[in-house]
Design a protein around this motif. Structure first.
Motif, short mmCIF file in Angstrom:
data_model
loop_
_atom_site.label_atom_id
_atom_site.label_comp_id
_atom_site.label_asym_id
_atom_site.label_seq_id
_atom_site.Cartn_x
_atom_site.Cartn_y
_atom_site.Cartn_z
N TRP A 5 2.52 -101.64 10.04
CA TRP A 5 3.09 -102.85 10.58
C TRP A 5 2.69 -104.24 10.20
CZ3 TRP A 5 3.32 -98.12 12.54
CH2 TRP A 5 4.51 -97.41 12.62
N GLY A 6 1.21 -104.21 10.09
CA GLY A 6 0.79 -105.49 10.04
C GLY A 6 -0.84 -105.49 10.37
N LEU A 7 -1.28 -106.74 10.75
CA LEU A 7 -2.53 -106.81 10.93
C LEU A 7 -2.70 -107.51 12.32
CD1 LEU A 7 -3.91 -108.50 7.76
CD2 LEU A 7 -4.17 -106.25 8.44
N THR A 8 -3.59 -106.92 13.14
CA THR A 8 -4.05 -107.92 14.36
C THR A 8 -5.64 -107.70 14.14
OG1 THR A 8 -2.38 -106.49 15.52
CG2 THR A 8 -4.26 -107.35 16.63
N GLN A 9 -6.26 -109.19 14.57
CA GLN A 9 -7.65 -109.31 14.82
C GLN A 9 -8.11 -108.77 15.94
OE1 GLN A 9 -9.90 -112.82 13.43
NE2 GLN A 9 -10.07 -113.33 15.44
N VAL A 10 -8.90 -107.86 15.89
CA VAL A 10 -9.61 -107.56 17.28
C VAL A 10 -11.28 -108.16 17.15
CG1 VAL A 10 -8.09 -105.44 17.21
CG2 VAL A 10 -10.32 -105.25 16.31
N THR A 11 -11.56 -108.32 18.43
CA THR A 11 -12.70 -109.16 18.73
C THR A 11 -13.89 -108.03 19.54
OG1 THR A 11 -11.70 -111.20 18.26
CG2 THR A 11 -13.84 -111.28 19.34
N ILE A 12 -14.99 -107.96 19.02
CA ILE A 12 -15.90 -107.04 19.88
C ILE A 12 -17.07 -107.92 19.91
CG2 ILE A 12 -17.40 -105.18 20.05
CD1 ILE A 12 -14.80 -105.18 17.14
N ASP A 13 -17.34 -108.31 21.32
CA ASP A 13 -18.32 -109.11 22.02
C ASP A 13 -19.53 -108.46 22.42
OD1 ASP A 13 -19.92 -110.81 23.39
OD2 ASP A 13 -18.42 -112.38 23.62
N SER A 14 -20.78 -108.64 21.82
CA SER A 14 -22.02 -107.66 22.31
C SER A 14 -22.52 -107.86 23.64
CB SER A 14 -23.18 -107.87 21.13
OG SER A 14 -23.52 -109.20 21.54
N ALA A 34 -20.45 -108.91 26.26
CA ALA A 34 -19.23 -108.42 27.05
C ALA A 34 -19.40 -106.88 27.08
CB ALA A 34 -18.16 -108.88 26.78
N SER A 35 -19.32 -106.18 25.85
CA SER A 35 -19.20 -104.88 25.51
C SER A 35 -20.26 -104.26 24.74
CB SER A 35 -17.83 -104.25 25.07
OG SER A 35 -16.91 -104.99 25.79
N PRO A 36 -21.63 -104.15 25.04
CA PRO A 36 -22.63 -103.56 24.19
C PRO A 36 -22.34 -102.28 23.58
CG PRO A 36 -23.42 -103.88 26.56
CD PRO A 36 -21.92 -104.50 26.40
N GLU A 37 -21.78 -101.61 24.28
CA GLU A 37 -21.42 -100.21 23.50
C GLU A 37 -20.38 -100.23 22.45
OE1 GLU A 37 -20.87 -96.67 25.95
OE2 GLU A 37 -22.11 -97.16 27.41
N ALA A 38 -19.56 -100.80 22.98
CA ALA A 38 -18.47 -101.21 21.81
C ALA A 38 -18.78 -101.70 20.78
CB ALA A 38 -17.26 -101.83 22.48
N ASP A 45 -13.72 -100.90 24.15
CA ASP A 45 -14.21 -99.65 23.70
C ASP A 45 -13.68 -99.14 22.16
OD1 ASP A 45 -14.94 -97.02 24.07
OD2 ASP A 45 -13.38 -96.08 24.55
N VAL A 46 -14.50 -98.75 21.10
CA VAL A 46 -14.43 -98.58 20.00
C VAL A 46 -14.48 -97.08 19.86
CG1 VAL A 46 -14.95 -98.81 17.48
CG2 VAL A 46 -14.81 -100.73 19.01
N ASN A 47 -13.37 -96.34 19.27
CA ASN A 47 -13.39 -94.85 18.95
C ASN A 47 -13.28 -94.75 17.27
OD1 ASN A 47 -13.28 -92.18 19.07
ND2 ASN A 47 -11.08 -92.23 19.86
N ILE A 48 -14.37 -94.63 16.68
CA ILE A 48 -14.17 -93.99 15.26
C ILE A 48 -13.26 -92.67 15.11
CG2 ILE A 48 -15.42 -93.98 13.03
CD1 ILE A 48 -17.49 -95.66 14.20
#
Length: 608
Positions: free
Chosen positions: A43-52, A54-58, A100-103
């Motif tokens: 359906w499209g694109l969404t920018q997701v942002t990961i901040d070290s 705020a969320s070092p594990e992610a 949270d990032v889940n590959i």
RNA sequence: GGAGGCGUGGUGUAGCGGUUAGCAUAUCGGCCUGUCAAGCCGAAGGUCGCGGGUUCAAAUCCCGUCGUCUCCGCCA
């Protein structure tokens, strides 16, 4: 579901929501402490942002991400900082800040770009080999969506009008008329074969005898002929048949459908409503083809009468030998370079023309209406009388600055070369409005055409097409004069469909077969079932078939139907992804009672 | 069946008789907290489709072949 939203739907209205997205990594922009991922799904694109911070594990997980990795992310929708919105993106007002990032699955580097850059210039061989990646590209995915919408709208339109969609067999019977059949050997019946249908033609007529009255089908058709940009060995038609109708009923029904469906699929404007109706004879005279592109003018004009007695032998002899001299105008073409004119000459030679005569009108005529040497630029004007030149220029109705291009040859060569030259002029002189859709009907086709090779008359459409009522009387005495109750629908110079009112009485069908030179034994073997059926109360009926692939290609604004077919074949009829066709085992052949002969060409050795 | 175009790192291309086979992008590593064609630094990556020929020398010229695209024939 592994996602709460898709990647095309989040807007400023969703700010503050906790969401889970899943899709493919379209592109990553790694700033070290801050990583941006464009996550893509259908359906499209969404920018997701990961901040070290705020969320070092992610962030550690996100640093592993590469193109086309499949990933699930959990986060919160937030507004992008002031001034950092992306107006090019439907979801550009927001981003999802990820905790949270889940590959879900890593991916090899794809063999070509999927993220939207440059991909249309990738060699099509690669795209076809990795079609599942090619389809992942937004453009191709959009084509799949468009095609679905087309077929869905068609189904809804006809369903709402009491049509019944009926499936017909894929394994059917070979008929020598028409295109070459794909054949399928029968295991249970040694030395016998099924054939794949070239279209459901006979079956839909039998459904009329059955009393279905209103039939349609999105039908796959098969023809074992050489391919083109707009032809595949298997293709899809909207197949339709109705009882108790005449040609105008079918045309009206289809025209209304097209007018209703077109705006759903295209922003382009339909040039003329109701659709213009052009006779075959007029189309051939003015455009040289039976599928004219009506988006622009530059109609052909006939100079045969003017030059029949000319001193110029090329023209005079063409007319004397039963040929024609016709022309077309290249607006503003009088100042083309000699090289450009030579290119156009080579262009028409491609279609059998021996040459191209040209007259550039550079200035107005003198007071007597005579074009002097100063007013013309031409390689042939010295062979033509002033009166002939004036008559030619008048026929062409040109302005100073225009170029008249003339072909003298057999009518078939003149038509083919000038019709294609007209299109070429349209392209070169930029005469074709790209934002218009020009539908038209072509009617009054000849029923029969003479086949020089086989020395017999052949059906132009197919042998079940009815003659016009007033023309049946000429079937035996003057077959070439008989016009058919047949019609084609044309869009921007592409034939997108054709149909006819059928013969439904066996006495007329017998006459038709006789006119085609088919013996009763032959017709009995090939069409016995149909002729039988016609004796059990066949209603008057007729129908049409529309090329779904071509329609989808026109609406998708692509030059080849391959782009609107999920898994198409190459021009050589191969499937590069699955490597078909391919050899089968000896056991399979034995079961089918088939011995294969060795082939001499080196290219065709069985694959090891 | 015929005509023409194309085939060079993963991709897109330049080079068209002597180059260390160039460029962009992707890839890999390093740096980098507001990018969205991210940026900067560095690295690796090429049987120039395949076979034969011409030549002192071939990615380059010639012939053949394979693949692909477009067109003609063909497609009732």
């Amino acid at each position: 579901m592994l996602k709460t939203h898709n990647c095309g739907e989040l807007t400023a209205a969703d700010i503050g929501q906790k969401v889970t997205l899943a899709g493919w990594v379209n592109r990553r922009r790694d700033h070290g402490g801050l990583i941006f991922i464009d996550l893509r799904d259908r359906w499209g694109l969404t920018q997701v942002t990961i901040d070290s911070e705020a969320s070092p594990e992610a962030h550690a997980a996100a640093a592993q991400l590469r193109g086309e990795y499949v990933v699930q992310v959990h986060g919160t929708v937030r507004a992008r900082p002031e001034g950092f919105e992306n107006p090019n993106l439907a979801t550009g007002a927001i981003e999802v800040i990820i905790h949270d990032v889940n590959i879900l699955n890593p991916a090899k580097t794809p063999p070509f770009y999927i993220d939207g850059r440059d991909a249309d210039s990738v060699d099509e061989t690669l795209r076809l080999t990795y079609r599942y990646l090619d389809l992942r590209r937004a453009r191709m995915m959009n084509n799949l969506v468009l095609r679905h919408q087309l077929v869905r709208a068609i189904r809804e339109y006809f369903s709402a009008r009491d049509f019944l969609e009926v499936e017909t067999p894929i394994l059917l019977k070979s008929t020598p008329e028409g295109a070459r059949d794909f054949i399928v050997p029968s295991r249970m019946h040694p030395q016998k074969f099924y054939a794949l249908p070239q279209s459901p033609q006979q079956l839909k007529q039998l459904l009329m005898v059955a009393g279905v009255e209103r039939y349609f089908q999105i039908a796959r058709c098969f023809r074992d002929e050489d391919l083109r940009a707009d032809r595949q060995p298997e293709f899809t038609q909207l197949d339709l048949e109705m009882s108790f109708v005449d040609a105008s009923d079918i045309r009206g029904l289809i025209e209304e459908m097209l007018i209703e469906v077109t705006p759903l699929l295209s922003d382009k404007e339909i040039l003329a409503q109701p659709f213009p109706v052009i006779t075959y004879a007029e189309a051939m005279a003015k455009y040289g083809v039976d599928r004219p592109d009506l988006r622009f003018g530059q109609t052909l004009f006939d100079l045969s009468a003017i030059v029949a007695e000319s001193e110029f032998g090329v023209f005079r002899n063409a007319v004397a030998n039963g040929g024609q001299v016709k022309g077309v105008v290249y607006p503003g073409g009088a100042d083309l370079t000699r090289r450009e004119i030579d290119e156009l000459t080579d262009f028409v030679k491609h279609y059998g023309a021996k040459g191209l005569a040209w007259i550039g009108v550079t200035d107005a005529p003198d007071a007597d209406g005579v074009y002097g040497d100063d007013a013309l630029r031409s390689q042939i004007s010295k062979f033509l009388s002033p009166r002939e030149i004036s008559a030619i220029v008048q026929s062409a109705s040109v302005e100073p600055g225009d170029l008249i291009l003339i072909v003298a040859d057999r009518p078939g060569v003149v038509a083919q070369s000038l019709s294609n030259l007209r299109l070429e002029i349209g392209k070169r002189a930029d005469l074709i409005p790209q934002d218009k859709l020009a539908y038209c009907w072509v009617v009054d086709f000849p029923l029969l055409e003479y086949d020089e090779d086989e020395e017999r008359w052949q059906a132009v459409h197919h042998p079940f097409t009815s003659a016009r009522d007033e023309d049946w009387q000429y079937l035996e005495s003057d077959p070439g004069r008989v016009l058919a109750k047949a019609y084609d629908v044309v869009l921007n110079g592409w034939e997108i469909g054709g149909g006819s009112i059928r013969i439904y009485r066996s006495d007329l069908q017998d006459r038709m077969f006789k006119a085609l030179g088919l013996s009763s034994a032959e017709t009995e073997a090939q069409f016995g079932h149909l002729l039988d059926a016609f004796q059990y109360g066949a209603p008057p009926h007729g129908g049409i078939a529309l090329g779904i692939d071509r329609m989808a290609a026109l609406f998708a604004e692509t030059s080849t139907i391959r782009d609107v077919i999920a898994f198409p074949k190459t021009a050589a009829g191969t499937d590069l992804m699955v490597d078909a066709p391919s050899p089968v085992t000896d056991a399979q052949l034995k079961e089918l009672h088939i011995d294969v002969r060795p082939v001499k060409t080196k290219s065709n050795q069985p694959a090891g």
